[in-house]
Design a protein around this motif. Sequence first.
Motif, PDB file in Angstrom:
ATOM      1  N   GLY A   1       0.828  -1.161   0.052  1.00 33.63           N
ATOM      2  CA  GLY A   1       0.206   0.032  -0.109  1.00 33.63           C
ATOM      3  C   GLY A   1       0.701   1.268   0.107  1.00 33.63           C
ATOM      4  O   GLY A   1       0.550   2.166  -0.764  1.00 33.63           O
ATOM      5  N   ALA A   2       2.023   1.224   0.931  1.00 31.95           N
ATOM      6  CA  ALA A   2       2.846   2.491   0.892  1.00 31.95           C
ATOM      7  C   ALA A   2       3.512   2.664  -0.428  1.00 31.95           C
ATOM      8  O   ALA A   2       3.665   3.734  -0.939  1.00 31.95           O
ATOM      9  CB  ALA A   2       3.947   2.277   1.879  1.00 31.95           C
ATOM     10  N   ILE A   3       4.187   1.359  -1.158  1.00 27.54           N
ATOM     11  CA  ILE A   3       4.431   1.617  -2.484  1.00 27.54           C
ATOM     12  C   ILE A   3       3.552   2.150  -3.344  1.00 27.54           C
ATOM     13  O   ILE A   3       3.989   3.094  -4.297  1.00 27.54           O
ATOM     14  CB  ILE A   3       4.990   0.257  -2.835  1.00 27.54           C
ATOM     15  N   LEU A   4       2.228   1.765  -3.476  1.00 27.90           N
ATOM     16  CA  LEU A   4       1.280   2.538  -4.364  1.00 27.90           C
ATOM     17  C   LEU A   4       0.928   3.802  -4.023  1.00 27.90           C
ATOM     18  O   LEU A   4       0.848   4.577  -5.173  1.00 27.90           O
ATOM     19  CB  LEU A   4      -0.298   1.564  -3.969  1.00 27.90           C
ATOM     20  N   ARG A   5       1.136   4.249  -2.826  1.00 27.20           N
ATOM     21  CA  ARG A   5       0.781   5.655  -2.572  1.00 27.20           C
ATOM     22  C   ARG A   5       1.876   6.363  -3.205  1.00 27.20           C
ATOM     23  O   ARG A   5       1.768   7.567  -3.858  1.00 27.20           O
ATOM     24  CB  ARG A   5       0.738   5.756  -0.975  1.00 27.20           C
ATOM     25  N   SER A   6       3.042   6.070  -2.741  1.00 26.77           N
ATOM     26  CA  SER A   6       4.491   6.634  -3.446  1.00 26.77           C
ATOM     27  C   SER A   6       4.332   6.657  -5.040  1.00 26.77           C
ATOM     28  O   SER A   6       4.642   7.814  -5.603  1.00 26.77           O
ATOM     29  CB  SER A   6       5.571   6.150  -3.017  1.00 26.77           C
ATOM     30  N   ALA A   7       4.126   5.566  -5.712  1.00 31.23           N
ATOM     31  CA  ALA A   7       3.766   5.191  -7.129  1.00 31.23           C
ATOM     32  C   ALA A   7       3.150   6.362  -7.729  1.00 31.23           C
ATOM     33  O   ALA A   7       3.174   6.926  -8.966  1.00 31.23           O
ATOM     34  CB  ALA A   7       3.548   4.112  -7.532  1.00 31.23           C
ATOM     35  N   ALA A   8       1.789   6.364  -7.023  1.00 33.17           N
ATOM     36  CA  ALA A   8       0.887   7.412  -7.486  1.00 33.17           C
ATOM     37  C   ALA A   8       1.093   8.725  -7.447  1.00 33.17           C
ATOM     38  O   ALA A   8       1.136   9.547  -8.262  1.00 33.17           O
ATOM     39  CB  ALA A   8      -0.661   7.243  -6.666  1.00 33.17           C
ATOM     40  N   HIS A   9       1.869   9.169  -6.416  1.00 31.78           N
ATOM     41  CA  HIS A   9       2.300  10.388  -6.024  1.00 31.78           C
ATOM     42  C   HIS A   9       3.537  10.936  -7.105  1.00 31.78           C
ATOM     43  O   HIS A   9       3.257  12.006  -7.664  1.00 31.78           O
ATOM     44  CB  HIS A   9       2.846  10.593  -4.783  1.00 31.78           C
ATOM     45  N   PHE A  10       4.242  10.104  -7.617  1.00 33.37           N
ATOM     46  CA  PHE A  10       5.413  10.392  -8.403  1.00 33.37           C
ATOM     47  C   PHE A  10       5.137   9.956  -9.791  1.00 33.37           C
ATOM     48  O   PHE A  10       5.753  10.116 -10.995  1.00 33.37           O
ATOM     49  CB  PHE A  10       6.586   9.701  -7.986  1.00 33.37           C
ATOM     50  N   GLY A  11       3.551   9.370 -10.170  1.00 36.58           N
ATOM     51  CA  GLY A  11       3.356   9.250 -11.682  1.00 36.58           C
ATOM     52  C   GLY A  11       3.941   8.189 -12.067  1.00 36.58           C
ATOM     53  O   GLY A  11       4.032   7.938 -13.319  1.00 36.58           O
ATOM     54  N   VAL A  12       3.990   6.913 -11.396  1.00 39.79           N
ATOM     55  CA  VAL A  12       4.387   5.753 -11.988  1.00 39.79           C
ATOM     56  C   VAL A  12       3.526   5.013 -12.812  1.00 39.79           C
ATOM     57  O   VAL A  12       2.149   5.191 -12.545  1.00 39.79           O
ATOM     58  CB  VAL A  12       4.780   4.835 -10.662  1.00 39.79           C
ATOM     59  N   ALA A  13       3.687   4.758 -14.005  1.00 36.65           N
ATOM     60  CA  ALA A  13       2.921   4.154 -14.909  1.00 36.65           C
ATOM     61  C   ALA A  13       2.275   2.788 -14.813  1.00 36.65           C
ATOM     62  O   ALA A  13       1.196   2.404 -15.256  1.00 36.65           O
ATOM     63  CB  ALA A  13       3.554   4.232 -16.376  1.00 36.65           C
ATOM     64  N   GLY A  14       3.018   1.878 -13.995  1.00 36.72           N
ATOM     65  CA  GLY A  14       2.582   0.743 -13.665  1.00 36.72           C
ATOM     66  C   GLY A  14       3.393  -0.083 -12.710  1.00 36.72           C
ATOM     67  O   GLY A  14       4.400   0.006 -12.462  1.00 36.72           O
ATOM     68  N   LEU A  15       2.619  -1.105 -11.810  1.00 37.19           N
ATOM     69  CA  LEU A  15       3.485  -2.000 -10.926  1.00 37.19           C
ATOM     70  C   LEU A  15       3.545  -3.461 -11.690  1.00 37.19           C
ATOM     71  O   LEU A  15       2.522  -4.092 -12.266  1.00 37.19           O
ATOM     72  CB  LEU A  15       2.759  -2.223  -9.737  1.00 37.19           C
ATOM     73  N   LEU A  16       4.736  -3.863 -12.093  1.00 42.42           N
ATOM     74  CA  LEU A  16       4.980  -4.973 -12.814  1.00 42.42           C
ATOM     75  C   LEU A  16       5.369  -6.188 -11.737  1.00 42.42           C
ATOM     76  O   LEU A  16       6.171  -6.245 -11.080  1.00 42.42           O
ATOM     77  CB  LEU A  16       6.175  -4.808 -13.827  1.00 42.42           C
ATOM     78  N   LEU A  17       4.324  -7.200 -11.986  1.00 39.68           N
ATOM     79  CA  LEU A  17       4.443  -8.462 -11.320  1.00 39.68           C
ATOM     80  C   LEU A  17       5.014  -9.661 -11.854  1.00 39.68           C
ATOM     81  O   LEU A  17       4.540 -10.104 -13.156  1.00 39.68           O
ATOM     82  CB  LEU A  17       3.124  -8.686 -10.678  1.00 39.68           C
ATOM     83  N   PRO A  18       5.889 -10.736 -11.495  1.00 43.15           N
ATOM     84  CA  PRO A  18       6.290 -11.707 -12.072  1.00 43.15           C
ATOM     85  C   PRO A  18       5.117 -12.658 -12.255  1.00 43.15           C
ATOM     86  O   PRO A  18       4.118 -12.657 -11.606  1.00 43.15           O
ATOM     87  CB  PRO A  18       7.333 -12.156 -11.006  1.00 43.15           C
ATOM     88  N   PRO A  19       5.280 -13.467 -13.327  1.00 47.46           N
ATOM     89  CA  PRO A  19       4.205 -14.543 -13.529  1.00 47.46           C
ATOM     90  C   PRO A  19       3.757 -15.425 -12.354  1.00 47.46           C
ATOM     91  O   PRO A  19       2.850 -15.795 -12.179  1.00 47.46           O
ATOM     92  CB  PRO A  19       4.693 -15.352 -14.494  1.00 47.46           C
ATOM     93  N   ASP A  20       4.634 -15.680 -11.476  1.00 41.89           N
ATOM     94  CA  ASP A  20       4.465 -16.421 -10.285  1.00 41.89           C
ATOM     95  C   ASP A  20       4.055 -15.978  -9.028  1.00 41.89           C
ATOM     96  O   ASP A  20       3.987 -16.371  -7.910  1.00 41.89           O
ATOM     97  CB  ASP A  20       5.602 -17.467 -10.135  1.00 41.89           C
ATOM     98  N   SER A  21       3.935 -14.426  -9.131  1.00 47.55           N
ATOM     99  CA  SER A  21       3.799 -13.617  -7.949  1.00 47.55           C
ATOM    100  C   SER A  21       2.292 -13.697  -7.336  1.00 47.55           C
ATOM    101  O   SER A  21       1.267 -13.786  -8.272  1.00 47.55           O
ATOM    102  CB  SER A  21       3.848 -12.125  -8.273  1.00 47.55           C
TER     103      SER A  21
END
Length: 277
Positions: A145-165
């Motif tokens: 959740g904290a990563i998502l909050r920072s990502a939204a604040h700095f305009g990150v385009a996407g969070l990439l997850l490995p196929p087995d995540s």
Amino acid sequence: MNDPWKNARRPSSRPPRATPLPPREGGTPPPPGRGNDELRLYGWNAVQALFERRPQALRKLYLAEALIPRLQPLLKWCVANRVGYRVVEEGDLNKLAATTHHEGVVADVLRAPMLSLAEWMADLPSDKPVLALWLDGVGNPHNFGAILRSAAHFGVAGLLLPPDSTLALSGAAARVAEGGAEAVPLVRLPALPQAMDELRAGGFGLAATLVEGGDNLFKATLPERLVYVMGAEGEGMDRALAQTCDLQVSIPGSGAVESLNVASATAVLLSHWYAQR
């Protein structure tokens, strides 16, 4: 027996008398998990962000009486679109959210679909810098959740997850994200070699983030299209994966503590890329 969700209460600026949830067999509230395609959100910013970006995903709404005036736009939308809502007691909200940190509102919603890497890349702007995060092993919902909050604040385009995540958005992560979960799409990667090949073909550089042994982040020149590859909590990043990346960077510090946790480190990494733009 009447269906309690058949007719939604029409919102009014005058708070109605709170109505308890209908009893369930065994006296227990509905479980937090509503199936793979549904999610139970709670917290003002999380629910409001859902309403602003994907109102059609709302399925049911529970709220405290005190929030009726503040939630008038959402309640009017529920009435117009025949989405049921209930005014309930604080104890019921605690049970529904499985926490006291619900801020008076709980919602059952459809999850946003996870994108494939090809779908995600097809929608990216071709004339602007793009930043993404590759989460290799992050599992704690509060860190997520904290990563998502920072990502939204700095305009990150996407969070990439490995196929087995197995990482997926939870109510706890969405609350900590304070609305950021609706701003940053989740992307399912193909197998590692293919994922790296496709990202590089799209003009991305990949930067492994190491606790130690990488180049000084603050002296590094970062590419316009960048993927930070983040390691797991505790174990850090897989060294074999790090060596396949184009850059290896570390965050220098005083040495008074061993390292930053993954959420704090992410905020520093994102801010440095953002500052260079």
